[in-house]
Design an enzyme around this catalytic site. Sequence first.
Site, short mmCIF file in Angstrom:
data_model
loop_
_atom_site.label_atom_id
_atom_site.label_comp_id
_atom_site.label_asym_id
_atom_site.label_seq_id
_atom_site.Cartn_x
_atom_site.Cartn_y
_atom_site.Cartn_z
N MET A 29 14.10 0.99 -12.67
CA MET A 29 13.67 2.34 -12.32
C MET A 29 12.51 2.76 -13.24
O MET A 29 12.24 3.93 -13.43
CB MET A 29 14.84 3.32 -12.43
CG MET A 29 15.97 2.95 -11.46
SD MET A 29 17.00 4.32 -10.97
CE MET A 29 17.72 4.76 -12.53
N ASN A 31 10.23 3.18 -16.82
CA ASN A 31 10.47 3.57 -18.20
C ASN A 31 11.00 2.36 -18.98
O ASN A 31 12.05 2.38 -19.61
CB ASN A 31 11.46 4.75 -18.27
CG ASN A 31 11.40 5.42 -19.63
OD1 ASN A 31 12.42 5.66 -20.26
ND2 ASN A 31 10.23 5.70 -20.11
N HIS A 36 14.59 -4.41 -20.51
CA HIS A 36 13.99 -4.87 -19.25
C HIS A 36 13.14 -6.12 -19.47
O HIS A 36 13.15 -7.04 -18.66
CB HIS A 36 13.07 -3.78 -18.68
CG HIS A 36 13.77 -2.53 -18.26
ND1 HIS A 36 13.61 -1.34 -18.93
CD2 HIS A 36 14.62 -2.28 -17.23
CE1 HIS A 36 14.33 -0.40 -18.34
NE2 HIS A 36 14.97 -0.94 -17.32
N ASP A 149 24.80 -2.50 -18.45
CA ASP A 149 25.42 -1.86 -17.28
C ASP A 149 26.35 -2.89 -16.64
O ASP A 149 26.10 -3.34 -15.52
CB ASP A 149 24.34 -1.40 -16.29
CG ASP A 149 23.47 -0.32 -16.88
OD1 ASP A 149 24.00 0.74 -17.23
OD2 ASP A 149 22.25 -0.56 -17.04
N GLN A 152 27.91 -2.25 -13.20
CA GLN A 152 26.88 -2.37 -12.15
C GLN A 152 26.67 -3.84 -11.80
O GLN A 152 26.67 -4.22 -10.63
CB GLN A 152 25.58 -1.74 -12.65
CG GLN A 152 24.35 -2.13 -11.85
CD GLN A 152 23.10 -1.38 -12.27
OE1 GLN A 152 22.94 -0.23 -11.91
NE2 GLN A 152 22.21 -2.01 -13.00
N SER A 185 16.74 3.88 -21.26
CA SER A 185 15.70 4.87 -20.97
C SER A 185 16.10 6.23 -21.50
O SER A 185 15.25 7.05 -21.84
CB SER A 185 15.46 4.94 -19.47
OG SER A 185 15.08 3.67 -19.01
O1 PAF Z 1 19.86 -0.49 -13.55
C1 PAF Z 1 18.97 0.14 -12.94
O2 PAF Z 1 17.88 0.40 -13.46
C2 PAF Z 1 19.23 0.61 -11.52
O3 PAF Z 1 20.56 0.97 -11.35
C3 PAF Z 1 18.79 -0.40 -10.45
C4 PAF Z 1 19.60 -1.69 -10.53
C5 PAF Z 1 17.31 -0.72 -10.62
C6 PAF Z 1 19.01 0.19 -9.06
O4 PAF Z 1 18.25 1.33 -8.87
#
Ligand code: PAF
Length: 255
Positions: A29, A31, A36, A149, A152, A185
Amino acid sequence: MQIIKNIHSWKEIRESLDKKERIGFVPTMGNLHPGHLSLTRASRNENTQTVVSIFVNPTQFNNPDDFTHYPRTLTNDLDLLRNAKVDYCFIPQAETLYPDNYHYQISENLQSIDLEGAYRPGHFTGVLTIVMKLLQIIRPHTAYFGEKDYQQYALIEGMTKAFFIDTTITVCPTIREDSGLAYSSRNNRLSPELRAQAEQFANIFHQGSTCSQIESNLIQAGIEVEYIREKNNRRFAAVYVGGIRLIDNYSLCAL
Ligand code: PAF
């Protein structure tokens, strides 16, 4: 690095890529931070082409304030991605990703309502739906997610198996600042005083022998605890530091 702003342009590129190419994908997303960049490094090591998407996905924010305040830093993000030698950056518009106005959704009804899901209703449905759309568009061989995460990652991996999606889901270790605080972020929103408290959170969370001990140490440090829980040999935490929600987790097997 090629910047792609619409689905059609990417599909043309995707079709033109040689069958021998291996495509790694890092959805973000924006930032961007060192967490990342560790994912783009993993992708570059294992693939011949790396695609990063930047899309602040409105459907995964259960708190509209978080969506409004999510830092949008596109120019800096693109510089970081160019330096990281990413091949393609996909920056779609919300209208093109949600032509159905979010009437079609991907949801999971067991793990997604526990931990984060219990406190952020609808969050994982938003995440799974956007990731499913992005996987369908990009069609990567491998997609990379951060261990920070963890829930997720586990839900996305489960989704790809449940729907027979031909993408390997890879999880990469949480990247931490020297203080032990996981990169996020949300850290950019911390004032110097709150940052000190956030670092204390990371320290205390990694030190306690039991969840209840960690919880009482955090409360003593003036940190608001949402949950400290163990599940499947992993310890999870969500806290508020000055109204900013921070999460963390680690495997208990490595201890
Ligand atoms: O982890 C994230 O930044 C978001 O949840 C993702 C996987 C890009 C989905 O919008």
